[in-house]
Write a protein that holds these residues in place. Structure first.
Motif, PDB file in Angstrom:
ATOM      1  N   LEU A  18      45.137 135.995 -57.340  1.00 37.73           N
ATOM      2  CA  LEU A  18      46.139 135.324 -56.491  1.00 37.73           C
ATOM      3  C   LEU A  18      46.148 133.808 -56.702  1.00 37.73           C
ATOM      4  O   LEU A  18      47.223 133.233 -56.918  1.00 37.73           O
ATOM      5  N   TRP A  22      49.364 131.553 -58.098  1.00 34.99           N
ATOM      6  CA  TRP A  22      49.943 130.389 -57.411  1.00 34.99           C
ATOM      7  C   TRP A  22      49.910 129.156 -58.308  1.00 34.99           C
ATOM      8  O   TRP A  22      50.893 128.417 -58.397  1.00 34.99           O
ATOM      9  N   SER A  45      52.932 137.584 -54.368  1.00 34.80           N
ATOM     10  CA  SER A  45      51.591 137.532 -53.781  1.00 34.80           C
ATOM     11  C   SER A  45      51.298 138.794 -52.972  1.00 34.80           C
ATOM     12  O   SER A  45      50.215 139.389 -53.064  1.00 34.80           O
TER      13      SER A  45
END
Length: 966
Positions: A18, A22, A45
């Motif tokens: 994750l 990002w 996500s």
């Protein structure tokens, strides 16, 4: 509290993807509108997190408050009927207070544990229907069964209702297991309520006495009341005396004097009959004493004449001998323990009691005693000892190793199952067909794995019961024998025909048919016999009874076999085995041979020249065995090896006039017989070993005292010990030195019966010091002993498992506050969530829709709706834009026409709008037009004008925004 759990927590490492997602998304150039960018990032996500959680096996654990209580009720013999009623009342009171949604189960136990009621919302108990064995108390098994009954998604509690008199298992171990699982064990102690009881608490006797001495026995008696009674004394099961006693309240002792008798073990027992005693189960006591003297041997022979020469030679050599037929031979370890060794002399296996065959391996392996098998026509393989408990003990193999030199046999047995075979024999317990089936089984014992066997049964037709095949297992043979019964008429030809066809297609070196019938049948198969003889197939016949077909003798003669006529069906099994052995021609070898010396042995060297032998049993020596005498072709005559703690000897010739007639007449035959006995017996003791046994509860303690001839203690000995339980199962016993020349070990004695212990001691150099044997008798279960209740044990169980002692019935379902949850799998829902969000992510990034594309009717409605406010500034702007539009439209055609004609366009004077006019919102005056311009009509399309107007309006708005930004 609701929480998450995971089947594969290691997969959660993937959540580190994750931050990487990002970082990658935020650091790359953005080509999407802000709302599209952030929506896509959020959706991706969530999709990634859902996939990782699904891979990790995410589960939702919901808290569970329902309680399941398992009641363990002791119903062993130490619990009186009144105690059992109190236990049942306690359970019913608890069930009456059971909250809704809770569950209960009931287990009853004694020596074993049984489920009375499975977990559920059960009602009151009327009576207990399960009946476990009640002669012992095994709390451990009850707790373990209770733990196994609990459902997974529930609070758990055990309630143990007992007097605590454990005499089997270890409940402390089960309590540790319950503690690990965080299951509390509440204990409800029910003390005993005993009536008048007299107990023989023990019987003490010396471990060893010399032959001719008296044995002083001491009986320990405990009573909770004063009474009288009669005490009986038994030696080896024989009553030798009785006396009247006055029994006081409390403990007392009684001395008894018993003659020692002959060398060997003496089993001593006392039985007490007391007036007013309510529990006679505990009125017995027993002990063992070893009477030392010259060793005794047991000779077992089905025919006494076959062992007479050997017995006389042993007696001449100074060996004590008992000669018994197999049916009278001792069949238990305790009885066999009176003998230093056993010799089986030319006796078929089928006449040996099964209990004796099963006891002899433990007798040699565990007790260190000796066994010898002496050959003859009914010994070794010829005696049917293949696949018996004795076969693995022998130092010789009963099957040949070199199959190329040994002929293989294909044997088909043809058995009459007509109605006449239903005639009862042997006192009516069995019929002729039953003995015929036993004969088939005995015949199979004469076969080896290289042989083939088949079975055809006939009445008026014939059927294969066991197809011709390599020798199957005993289980398959027994299954085949149990698959047929009595039939109808008698027609022999179909049976012989089936056998002949099968043998004709096999490649065995020897092909043989064995026919059994008890009636007269048509002799319509002489042509078959001739054809079989021509193709190398022989046939033997067994005619049972006086009314059997007399032509069977001619059939056997024509078929190259042997004919047997028996008047007693009991002879048939022996005949079948004998016929199989003769047909195979490998178990008995009858020819003159000169015995050859093998390994050097004192008993052989001292004999000098050896007489010839005229036959022997065909065997092969085992690799680990010592061959002392052998035939010229290397087959064993005399072999010995170590089997466990004892020794086994094989003499493959006989001891009668058939094969060993020159040996019997030999003046050194008694010396040879004494040498056989020496090969059996353990080495003579160079020191003194005394083994004592003391029973204490569910265990017995062995104490070994080791001294030399001068009485000095022998220390640091290596001791090998074995103990044998009543089921003839042996276990290793570990000794530890506890003092000068004193060693101690513990033996579990969980069930009543006779336990035998044997030790062999050797010094640091490996020299054997000696062997000692003793016995332990557990007369009755500890369930009937004086000490039955055990509150400290129950207290320990409750302490280990964090349970309660004597809780009230109303609290039996109180929550133990365990962290128990109901698990719900959410892996698949998470996968569905990821699947649903994936198209939304694609739409957020790729799909571009305007309002008029989605809902064109909304756009049309907006256009038709009039403006609410007409600002003066907007009207002025629209006026200026309209003037500019007309001016541009008027100027465009002349410019185009000039360009097309190739003539330079005249310069049009530009009109400069005064600053004050522009600022006041007035439109500048149009420039003067030429005559051509005024004469040419304006041809502008409405659509183009509208489009141009929209562009101008948009440009005006952009310019305003720029000026505002500045």
């Amino acid at each position: 509290m609701i929480r998450l759990s995971f089947i594969t927590p290691l997969a959660l490492i993937l959540l580190t993807l994750l931050p990487a997602l990002w970082a990658f998304t935020l650091l790359t150039p953005r080509r999407l509108a802000p709302w599209r960018f952030w929506s896509s990032l959020a959706l991706r996500s969530v999709i990634l997190a859902a996939l990782v959680l699904a891979i990790a096996g995410a589960q939702i654990v919901l808290p569970v408050r329902e309680v399941t209580t398992v009641f363990l009720i002791d119903v062993s013999d130490s619990m009186t009927p009144a105690q059992r009623e109190r236990a049942l009342q306690y359970v019913n009171d608890a069930l009456a207070a059971m909250p809704a949604g809770d569950r209960a189960a009931v287990v009853v136990f004694g020596e074993n544990a049984l489920v009375e009621r499975a977990p559920g919302p059960i009602g009151a108990l009327g009576r207990l229907s399960s009946t476990p064995m009640t002669t012992r108390t095994n709390l451990q098994e009850a707790v373990q069964l209770g733990l196994a009954l609990f459902p997974a998604e529930t609070q758990k509690r055990l309630v143990l209702i007992s007097d605590g008199g454990e005499n089997a298992g270890r409940v402390a171990d089960a309590a540790q297991l319950a503690s690990i699982r965080k299951v509390p064990i509440d204990v409800v102690y029910l003390p005993g309520e005993r009536g008048p009881d007299v107990i023989v608490a023990g019987l003490s006797a010396p471990a060893v006495v010399r032959e001719g001495q008296d044995i002083i026995v001491q009986a320990n008696i405990s009573s909770n009341y004063a009474t009288g009674g009669r005490l009986q004394t038994f030696v080896d099961g024989q009553l030798i005396g009785e006396q009247e006693l006055s029994i006081p309240e409390g403990s007392s002792t009684v001395d008894i004097r018993v003659p020692s008798g002959e060398t060997g073990f003496r089993r001593l027992e006392v039985r007490l009959d007391a007036d007013g005693d309510t529990e006679p189960q505990n009125n017995r006591g027993a002990a063992f004493t070893e009477v030392q003297g010259p060793p005794r041997l047991l000779l077992i022979a089905s025919d006494e004449s076959r062992a007479a020469n050997l017995r006389n030679a042993l007696l001449a050599a100074g060996v004590r001998v008992d000669l018994l037929p197999p049916s009278q031979a001792p069949a238990t370890l305790a009885q066999l323990g009176a003998y230093a060794g056993v010799m089986i002399v030319d006796t078929p296996a089928r006449e040996m009691p099964r209990t004796l065959l099963e006891a002899l391996p433990a007798y040699v392996r565990e007790l260190g005693r000796g066994l010898a098998m002496v050959g003859g026509v009914d010994s070794f393989g010829a005696g049917g000892y293949r696949r018996t408990p004795l076969e693995p003990m022998l130092p010789v193999l009963l099957d040949p190793l070199d199959t190329k030199q040994q002929p293989d046999l294909a044997l088909v047995m043809v058995i009459d199952r007509s109605g006449s075979m239903a005639e009862p024999v042997a006192g009516g317990r069995r019929n002729k067909l039953d003995l015929a089936k036993e004969a088939v089984y005995q015949a199979s014992l004469g076969l080896t794995p290289i042989d083939q066997v088949g079975l055809v049964v006939f009445d008026d037709t014939a059927n294969w019961v066991l197809q011709l095949q390599p020798l199957p297992s005993m289980v398959e043979i027994e299954r085949a024998l149990g698959s047929f019964g009595i039939g109808g008429g008698t027609n022999i030809r179909p049976g012989i025909e089936q056998a002949a066809l099968a043998l004709a297609s096999t490649d065995a070196k020897i092909k043989h048919v064995l026919l059994l019938t008890d009636g007269i049948a048509e002799s319509n198969y002489s042509d078959l016999i001739a054809q079989m003889r021509a193709s190398g197939i022989t046939i033997s016949t067994v005619a049972v009874g006086l009314d059997a077909n007399p032509n069977l003798v001619d059939v056997a003669n024509a078929g190259g076999g042997r004919s047997y006529r028996v008047t007693s069906i009991d002879e048939v099994p022996r005949i079948f085995l004998q016929e199989t052995i003769i047909a195979a021609g490998r178990d008995i070898i009858e020819q003159p041979i000169e015995p050859q010396l093998g390994l050097s042995s004192p008993i052989i060297r001292s004999l000098g020249g050896l007489p010839p032998l005229y036959g022997y049993n065909g065997t092969e020596v085992r690799e680990a065995a010592r061959t002392l005498l052998l035939t010229p072709d290397g087959k064993p005559l005399l072999a010995q090896w170590q089997y466990g703690l004892g020794r086994v000897v094989a003499w493959t010739s006989d001891t009668q006039g058939r094969w060993a007639r020159d040996w019997i007449a030999w003046d050194r035959f008694p010396q040879f017989a004494g040498g056989l006995a020496d090969l059996l017996l353990p080495p003579r003791e160079s020191g003194l070993l005394e083994l004592r046994a003391t029973a204490a509860g569910p265990r017995a303690f062995l104490e070994l005292i080791a001294q030399d001839e001068q009485g000095r203690p022998l220390n640091n000995l290596a001791i090998a010990g074995r103990a044998v339980d009543p089921q003839n199962q042996g276990a290793t016993v570990q000794f530890q030195q506890i003092g000068p020349g004193r060693y101690r070990a513990a033996v579990d004695t969980p069930s009543p019966g006779v336990y035998l212990a044997q030790v062999a001691a050797s010094d640091a150099e490996g020299r054997q010091i000696g062997v000692a044997v003793t016995g332990i008798v557990v007369s009755y279960s500890l369930e009937y002993s004086a000490q039955r209740e055990n509150l400290p044990l129950l207290t320990e169980v409750a302490s280990i498992s964090r349970g309660r002692i004597n809780p009230s019935p109303e609290t039996a379902f109180a929550s133990p506050n365990q962290e128990v949850g109901s698990v719900r799998e959410i892996g698949f829902p998470l996968l569905w969530l990821a699947l649903i969000l994936w198209p939304l992510d694609i739409a957020a990034r790729r799909v571009m829709l305007r309002l008029e594309d989605v809902a064109p009717w909304l756009e049309r409605l907006r256009r038709r709706r009039p403006s609410v406010v007409a600002a003066p500034e907007a009207s002025a702007t629209m006026t200026r834009l309209g003037t500019a539009k007309r001016r541009a439209t008027a100027a465009r055609p002349s410019s185009i026409s000039v360009e097309r004609s190739g003539i330079d366009a005249p310069t049009v004077p530009q009109t400069v709008v005064p600053t004050d006019q522009a600022s006041q919102g007035r439109a500048p005056a149009p420039p003067p037009q030429t005559t051509e311009q005024r004469a040419r009509p304006t041809a502008t399309r409405p659509e183009a004008a509208e489009e141009q107007f929209a562009r101008l309006l948009a440009a005006k708005q952009r310019a305003r925004r720029k000026s505002e930004d500045r």
